[in-house]
Enzyme design. Sequence first.
Site, PDB file in Angstrom:
ATOM      1  N   GLU A 268       0.975  -1.037   0.018  1.00 17.49           N
ATOM      2  CA  GLU A 268       0.036   0.026  -0.080  1.00 17.49           C
ATOM      3  C   GLU A 268       0.770   1.098  -0.098  1.00 17.49           C
ATOM      4  OE1 GLU A 268      -2.686   2.000  -0.781  1.00 17.49           O
ATOM      5  OE2 GLU A 268      -3.557   0.109  -0.160  1.00 17.49           O
ATOM      6  N   ASP A 272       0.971   3.973  -3.049  1.00 16.69           N
ATOM      7  CA  ASP A 272       0.445   5.467  -2.826  1.00 16.69           C
ATOM      8  C   ASP A 272       1.723   6.281  -3.331  1.00 16.69           C
ATOM      9  OD1 ASP A 272      -1.685   4.390  -1.845  1.00 16.69           O
ATOM     10  OD2 ASP A 272      -1.526   4.953   0.162  1.00 16.69           O
ATOM     11  N   SER A 487      -7.442   1.724  -3.548  1.00 12.84           N
ATOM     12  CA  SER A 487      -6.242   2.373  -3.053  1.00 12.84           C
ATOM     13  C   SER A 487      -5.269   3.038  -4.092  1.00 12.84           C
ATOM     14  CB  SER A 487      -5.389   1.159  -2.439  1.00 12.84           C
ATOM     15  OG  SER A 487      -5.206   0.173  -3.140  1.00 12.84           O
TER      16      SER A 487
END
Length: 570
Positions: A268, A272, A487
Amino acid sequence: ETFVPSKEWIKHSPAPPDQVLTLRISLVQPNFDTLEEHLYAVSDPASPRYGQHLSKHLVQELVAPSPEGLSSVNDWLISHGFDVQGLVRSPSLDWVKIKTTIQKAEEMLNTTYHVWKSMKTDESVVRTTRWSLPESVHEHVDLVHPTTMFRAGLKPRATTFRLSNKAPGKAVVSSIPSPNAQAVDPSCNETITPTCLLQLYNATQYKVQSSEKGNQIAITSYLDQFANNADLQQFYTELRPEAVGSSFKVVSINNGQNDQNISEAGVEANLDTQYAFGLTFPTPATVFTTAGSPPFKPDEVTPIDSNEPYLDFLDFVLAQENVPQTISTSYADDEQTVPISFAQKVCKGFAALGARGVTLVFGSGDNGVGDGDPDPATSECLTNDGKNQIKFIPEFPASCPFITAVGGTVNVPEVAVTSFGSGGGFSNFFPRPAYQDKAVLPFLKAIGNTNKGLFNPNGRAIPDVSAQGDNYEFVIEGGNFLVGGTSAASPTFAGIVALLNDARIAAGKPTLGFLNPLIYSKAFTAFNDITVGNNPGCGTEGFSCRVGWDAVTGFGTPNFGLLKDIVLRD
């Protein structure tokens, strides 16, 4: 407050009475309605105050408790032996932390704590299902934590991690509606890269102008997700060469870490940073890394770590003079697993940030309308209110009306993402804000009785917008992989917002701040409408895409060129 935990949680044993516990007590904010009025006044492009964001000082005044409330809570704490002068408080005094024992907390809250175990993760937490306060402070306190917040931790939304296949796509070159229609490389049907996103969203010609004029972008990192700089440099070398050598600032909250051991790199966190920062280079970039709650083991003598990541993040950021103007978060909970008092308090914190000119972007979730399962025989969408009814399950914080929720798309031309369900639906906690009426009421009328009784038609509608949500090429532990989830959509959309802020700052204008009133009133015309797809779950096919706003992809995906024209006019 009374709360029924989901069936995942089993009461294990009484909590040790001498166990140390840190309680966070939230005081009622009597002037929040005034703050909300200010928020809309500075966020609505039709308002004469549009863009005149509030100062940190004024926001703190508007979220402060009343003198009477502060005095009553202090008297209550003194009656239980606390020195109120030495307690940790938020800058606006609407939070106070006390360190006490389970036994004393039970006495103060008229409750009994137990150790509860998760059947899914084997994690244990110390919680209660019911608590109350004496009459003298009841109207002045809206939340005490930890009490009824049951969960085994936030869920990162990168859900479709798999090996990369870099074979070029077979799609016909497509173009998107824009003042200067541009081609999208056919390989973008197989693999998404920063170049694909800039082509898709009509931003390839834009050059960042305000990297030294105060514009910033940030992502939040929880659950010991570490953003690896070596991976970032490899990603830049391969897919964004002009950014090689640039990195990000790490801001630790509550002793959050960002371990650079390559084996500790987080899917994640890497996703990001590589996309939010890759799309916006050379805009200054920040990673807020917030420590989460470790499992509690009843035989340990260490104090229970009751930190709640969203609260710690909000406490910290609201106390800063300067905050990045665009912040992306890719973590969420099922709304029903969050006590409504907690959700409302966190949502008010997001409103306070919005009033200061910060755009908050969240993924809408990866489970369609609930669990992502269209099969009624295996679906698990049951309410946890003791009635065990089948209902759609929206996500929080996506359901908060003061943030921008981002759904997912795939392919060129774009359709709703297919390898998972783009999170969408309607909140059971927050009513539909007025800014959504003109877009959402026609949708509700158009679907008629479809899914009737499974959702709250009067709730805040989700999502607001979308972006590509699958087949993102990224680097982790030195390897190239594909990954998907809202995400991925969230940092992508945040990147577009940061570029819009860049253009506004360069033109001498304030940043956009809370985005939704602008999107729903006029900017929706600058989105690529997604009309194909659905978001299954809870034993149904979920909602379907249609012309205009829908509960799968919102208004669709951004056209930066058109959006830039709109935001530079206001």
